[in-house]
Design a protein around this motif. Sequence first.
Motif, PDB file in Angstrom:
ATOM      1  N   GLY A  47       0.852  -1.200   0.000  1.00  0.00           N
ATOM      2  CA  GLY A  47       0.000   0.000   0.000  1.00  0.00           C
ATOM      3  C   GLY A  47       0.881   1.240   0.000  1.00  0.00           C
ATOM      4  N   THR A  50       0.184   5.913  -1.848  1.00  0.00           N
ATOM      5  CA  THR A  50      -0.513   7.114  -1.374  1.00  0.00           C
ATOM      6  C   THR A  50      -0.601   7.068   0.155  1.00  0.00           C
ATOM      7  N   GLY A  51      -1.066   8.142   0.744  1.00  0.00           N
ATOM      8  CA  GLY A  51      -1.406   8.167   2.165  1.00  0.00           C
ATOM      9  C   GLY A  51      -0.281   7.749   3.097  1.00  0.00           C
ATOM     10  N   PHE A  52      -0.663   6.973   4.119  1.00  0.00           N
ATOM     11  CA  PHE A  52       0.305   6.573   5.147  1.00  0.00           C
ATOM     12  C   PHE A  52       1.377   5.628   4.602  1.00  0.00           C
ATOM     13  N   GLY A  53       1.027   4.818   3.623  1.00  0.00           N
ATOM     14  CA  GLY A  53       1.999   3.881   3.063  1.00  0.00           C
ATOM     15  C   GLY A  53       3.104   4.600   2.300  1.00  0.00           C
ATOM     16  N   LEU A  54       2.715   5.588   1.496  1.00  0.00           N
ATOM     17  CA  LEU A  54       3.714   6.388   0.779  1.00  0.00           C
ATOM     18  C   LEU A  54       4.629   7.102   1.780  1.00  0.00           C
ATOM     19  N   SER A 137      -0.303  -1.190   4.736  1.00  0.00           N
ATOM     20  CA  SER A 137      -1.092   0.049   4.703  1.00  0.00           C
ATOM     21  C   SER A 137      -2.115   0.038   3.568  1.00  0.00           C
TER      22      SER A 137
HETATM   23 NA    NA Z   1      -1.335   3.905   2.264  1.00  0.00          NA
END
Ligand code: NA
Length: 396
Positions: A47, A50-54, A137
């Motif tokens: 994941g 984007t978001g927390f994974g990035l 994530s």
């Molecule tokens: Na993410």
Amino acid sequence: MIIEPRMRGFICLTAHPEGCAQNVKNQIEYVKSKGAINGPKKVLVIGASTGFGLASRITAAYGSGASTIGVFFEKAPSEGKTASPGWYNTAAFEKEAHAAGLYAKSINGDAFSKEIKDKTIELIKADLGQVDLVIYSLASPVRKHPDTEVLHRSTLKPIGGTYTNKTVDFHTGKVSEISIEPATEEDIANTVAVMGGEDWAMWIDALKAENLLAEGATTVAYSYIGPALTEPVYRKGTIGRAKDDLEATAFKIADKLKDIEGKAYVSVNKALVTQASSAIPVIPLYISLLYKVMKAEGVHEGTIEQIQRLYANRLYTGNAVPVDEKGRIRIDDWEMREDIQAKVAKLWEEATTETLPAIGDLPGYRSDFLSLFGFEIDQVDYQKDTQEVVEIEGLV
Ligand code: NA
Ligand code: NAD
């Protein structure tokens, strides 16, 4: 080509390549500005686009010089359509990482499938040998179960009774009342199947069976709790059941990793504007009030600030990882501060279409939403023609 945001309901159909790239660069600069973290060296992020994974991938690479493999599900550009934001984010990340001499490779496909797990395993074997951190994530509305081939769909519903509360259409600023009908047992089971811990455990089992987890390896998945206000639709609703399952899975995984002295944690993160959270009723109103209060208190954070703090102040301090009474890492500590929550609860009572412009941070919400797609980024000239990005370096 000039690209503008094109909205349909809660989603934006277009993404801006340079805006997304600038977003990634800004996150990289932030992590560099905070200094080195004595952290992971070989990292798998599931994941990662984007978001927390990035943010987890960027923090590992630029905080600790880690080699990273990122797995995600994104759309390449096609005739008349831009790519999805995670495609542009990853293209930018890979380019930056390679220029900085960092190993980075990516896999685009369904992380729930056996095929993508096998592909990832082959890549780790060939290039890294083992990994010492696995971040989980994923945020997905659907999961095709690899054994039964059943397509499970998650829902965002209360359990036990109809839930009625305020919500805001963040595009128009209109505050209205919304009622959500309760979930069926099937809704609950499906949501747990998609967003619960089974797939996380499957990943860890598959990696461990191939001896790809280093001695002392850590794995972390992300969860959310939030205030009493949103409990019926979040933590005590269908998604909350999935998070309960995810949190219980951390203990099961930790047991399985004992022989390699591995660790499994759930980190409870702050409420933030992402593609996933914008679709949950009630949450955008809560977030717009929360942003206003946290910004006024000087404790507002985005995904990169959250994850940099997770690595630097929780996971890699050199001391034991601090956890709450349920064994969870809490990086939502500032959101959940009593004074902050008391202020948000009071504003919630006052929130109407008329008062929201003064008491909430809708401009902040909208701007964060648009920036997920690469729009409204300060350094980008949107009048200038953009170059389409058809390739991601390091895509396997
Ligand atoms: Na993410
Ligand atoms: P996001 O939508 O920004 O990221 C989701 C990632 O999952 C993307 O990289 C996407 O490509 C990938 N993905 C989705 N389906 C996939 C599939 N089938 N195969 C491979 N990759 C797939 O979401 P996010 O908000 O960063 O959420 C990540 C985690 O953090 C979730 O568990 C979420 O519940 C949790 N969380 C979110 C918030 C919030 O407020 N946004 C707060 C706390 C915790």
